[in-house]
Design a protein around this motif. Structure first.
Motif, short mmCIF file in Angstrom:
data_model
loop_
_atom_site.label_atom_id
_atom_site.label_comp_id
_atom_site.label_asym_id
_atom_site.label_seq_id
_atom_site.Cartn_x
_atom_site.Cartn_y
_atom_site.Cartn_z
N LEU A 90 0.80 -1.23 0.00
CA LEU A 90 0.00 0.00 0.00
C LEU A 90 0.83 1.28 0.00
N ARG A 96 -6.19 1.59 -3.35
CA ARG A 96 -6.62 0.33 -2.78
C ARG A 96 -7.56 -0.41 -3.73
N SER A 257 -11.42 -0.82 1.36
CA SER A 257 -11.09 0.59 1.13
C SER A 257 -11.17 1.44 2.39
#
Length: 263
Positions: A90, A96, A257
């Protein structure tokens, strides 16, 4: 699009670099090749049409194919948390949504590859060992076989969506695998208990719509499984599955998310 393609390539490398993946594919190929041999030896004859032998082989092997695909789907997201690699993923310049989309598309791609492998190996050995004579009666055996295999893949596709959702929401590969296996084993039991013929609302239950192969059946057996008398058709079941599929995907994306996955 180029960066997203690299993301998908990265996810595929994660899957296919593992010896376990190649072991699973090898097992599928081996069983698909051995089953026609066992059928030939068991019947002591090659008079059966090779399409029919291939259908029997794939129906047996597809159960294991589903399990292997579920394992890949269950660990696609949960595995990142287990190994702590989700943080590294990430911090890269990908949203995402793209990360999750690449994982899902990779899982679906693997399921297509494994399914085509099973079909190719089963067809190859069945073609070698069994009859090529055209059968009597109505209906093309090739059409019937391809239709059945398509229905089997739809069942697999929905099972994968469930495993992927559980993996994304609960971050547990074991739970995703366990729940998916439970659905696979208990599908027919729940369909029997919540029979659309007895309960009108039951025709909207997921379990009663996953097995599309029932629409290849006719007569009393079809009615008992929830046929026209229950207001169920092939189009109806596909529509119900589509709704469930969208729900599973929305849940996966929203939870992944919004959650503090880097924490």
């Amino acid at each position: 699009m180029g960066s997203f393609g690299n993301l998908i390539l990265n996810e595929n490398m994660k899957i296919f670099r593992r010896p376990r993946t190649w072991i699973m594919l090898s097992i599928l190929a081996l069983i698909s090749l051995l089953m026609p041999v066992l059928l030939r030896e068991g019947m002591g004859s090659n008079e059966v049409l090779y399409w029919e032998a291939a259908v029997t082989t794939i129906q047996v092997t597809f159960f294991l194919n589903t399990i292997f695909c579920v394992v890949i789907a269950a660990e696609s997201v949960a595995g990142e948390f287990t190994w702590g690699t989700i943080k590294l993923l990430l911090i890269r310049p990908w949203s995402r949504s793209k990360v999750l989309a690449s994982k899902y598309l990779t899982v679906v791609g693997f399921s297509i590859v494994s399914t085509l492998l099973v079909i190719a190996m089963a067809m190859l050995m069945s073609y070698i060992l069994f009859s090529h004579d055209a059968p009597g009666g109505s209906g093309s055996p090739a059409t019937n076989a391809l239709t059945l295999w398509g229905y089997l893949y739809v069942d697999l596709f929905i099972t994968l969506a469930i495993a992927f959702m559980v993996s994304s929401v609960f971050r547990s590969g074991a739970l995703a695998i366990g729940l998916s296996l439970f659905i696979m084993f208990s599908q027919s039991i729940f369909s029997l208990i919540f029979n659309p013929v007895r309960y009108e609302w039951a025709k909207y239950v997921l379990f009663n719509n996953m097995d599309l192969s029932k629409y290849m059946t006719s007569g009393a057996d079809f009615a008992l499984m929830g046929g026209p008398s229950a207001g169920m058709t092939l189009g109806f079941s596909i529509a119900v599955l589509a709704v469930y599929y969208v729900i599973f995907m929305v849940i996966s994306w929203v939870v992944f998310s919004k959650r503090d996955v880097a924490g």
